[in-house]
Write an enzyme that holds these catalytic residues in place. Structure first.
Site, short mmCIF file in Angstrom:
data_model
loop_
_atom_site.label_atom_id
_atom_site.label_comp_id
_atom_site.label_asym_id
_atom_site.label_seq_id
_atom_site.Cartn_x
_atom_site.Cartn_y
_atom_site.Cartn_z
N ASP A 40 0.82 -1.22 0.00
CA ASP A 40 0.00 0.00 0.00
C ASP A 40 0.86 1.27 0.00
O ASP A 40 0.60 2.21 0.79
CB ASP A 40 -0.91 0.05 1.23
CG ASP A 40 -1.64 -1.26 1.49
OD1 ASP A 40 -1.88 -2.01 0.55
OD2 ASP A 40 -1.98 -1.50 2.67
N GLU A 211 -11.09 -1.21 -3.65
CA GLU A 211 -10.42 -0.43 -2.59
C GLU A 211 -9.29 0.37 -3.20
O GLU A 211 -9.12 0.43 -4.42
CB GLU A 211 -9.88 -1.38 -1.52
CG GLU A 211 -8.86 -2.38 -2.06
CD GLU A 211 -8.56 -3.54 -1.12
OE1 GLU A 211 -9.29 -3.68 -0.11
OE2 GLU A 211 -7.61 -4.29 -1.40
#
Length: 329
Positions: A40, A211
């Protein structure tokens, strides 16, 4: 604060396979760009330095803090250990992930997800911390989450902060296949209604959205990017849409980053570096080493991102050699 420096992926991590961290060709960063299980990645440019703020990709119980990495040229990276720790967030008890960073007024603001809440009765969601320097130490700003409830079906995770040309700061966030946009207060202590009176506006671009949203503006157009698929699996990927405003409407155009059976699998949850001087773009993302089926075994990589004459993003070519040096000074 402990610091360590290396050139790209040339240093091997003792706990990882050498295949995941092979030495890059001379002059290249190598992918992954630094050793360790990191995912991420948030990309930012502060004070003529490239910065990457990743999730520490471990089991939830071990995701108790964040490291950061800085570079003058995309090749030589310095590790800054524990820039934000769970012990400094009084309401965080389980799992920190998905950083988002902005600088404003000489302060650095670190947005993060914590606790992986599953309903409105649990404590957690999206928080914000602040520091005087990009390497911290960061401290919780509010003593509570910034967003702690489900709105429009979106789990409050995976936030990205977008600074528009008019000075407005928006936050785009959301898991569970829903994306919201909110307008942040100027001091980042909360959210406030937008011009149409909406506070939590859903901008989910397509059924495939999962997401990891991201937004940037180029040539007057708003680019909305996100991740699709399951984050532990090989099919995780990045898609995008283009709109005329930060609230859309957005219609999915297609994938631009996905697995390559010769390079890596599960490529997603990305960010971008934009060097305005020559309008060069780099995509910073995580991926799984070939043959590794542990969902938490994710590494951070950088490759070039290009546009065609119509402004569409071209498919990204994943590489093992990575990018060449791009000094900011």
């Amino acid at each position: 604060m402990r610091l360590a420096q290396w050139v790209g992926g040339a240093v091997l991590a003792a706990c990882m396979s050498t295949a995941a961290f092979a030495a890059p060709p001379p002059g290249h960063a190598g992918n992954p760009v630094f050793p360790g299980w990191y995912a991420d990645p948030e990309a930012a440019i502060f004070d003529h330095q490239y910065w990457i703020y990743p999730t520490t990709s471990l089991k939830y119980a071990q995701q108790t803090g964040f490291d950061a990495f800085s570079s003058p040229d995309l090749v030589h990276w310095t590790k800054h250990s524990s820039v934000l720790a769970m012990k400094d967030i009084p309401w965080a008890k389980k799992a920190l992930w998905a950083p988002a960073l902005v600088e404003k007024g000489g302060k650095y603001y670190f947005f993060f997800a914590a606790n992986d809440i599953q309903n409105d009765n649990e404590v957690g969601g999206i928080g914000v911390a602040v520091a005087d320097k990009p390497d911290g130490p960061f401290r919780d700003l509010l003593g509570k989450p910034l967003i702690d409830k489900f709105h429009n079906g979106a789990q409050p995770i995976d936030q990205f902060v977008f600074h528009d040309d008019d000075g407005t700061y928006y936050m785009i966030y959301g898991g569970w296949k829903h994306a919201n946009i909110v307008k942040l207060r100027p001091d980042f202590t909360g959210v406030e209604p937008m011009a149409d009176g909406t506070t939590f506006k859903e901008i989910t671009p397509a059924p495939e959205y999962v997401e990891g949203p991201l937004m940037f503006k180029r040539n007057g157009k708003y680019y909305f990017m996100w991740s699709e698929g399951g984050w532990t699996g090989p099919d995780y990927c990045v898609a995008y849409a283009i709109g005329d405003s930060p609230t859309g409407p957005f219609k999915r155009i297609g994938k631009i980053l996905e697995q390559d059976p010769k390079i890596a699998t599960g490529a997603g949850h990305h960010s971008v570096f934009h060097v305005a001087e020559d309008d060069s773009w780099y995509i910073v993302y995580h991926r799984h080493p070939l043959g590794d089926t542990d969902g938490n075994h994710r590494v951070t990589s950088i490759d070039e991102m290009h546009f065609d004459k119509d402004g569409h993003i071209l498919p990204v070519k994943m590489t093992n050699e990575g990018v060449t040096a791009k000094p900011l000074r």
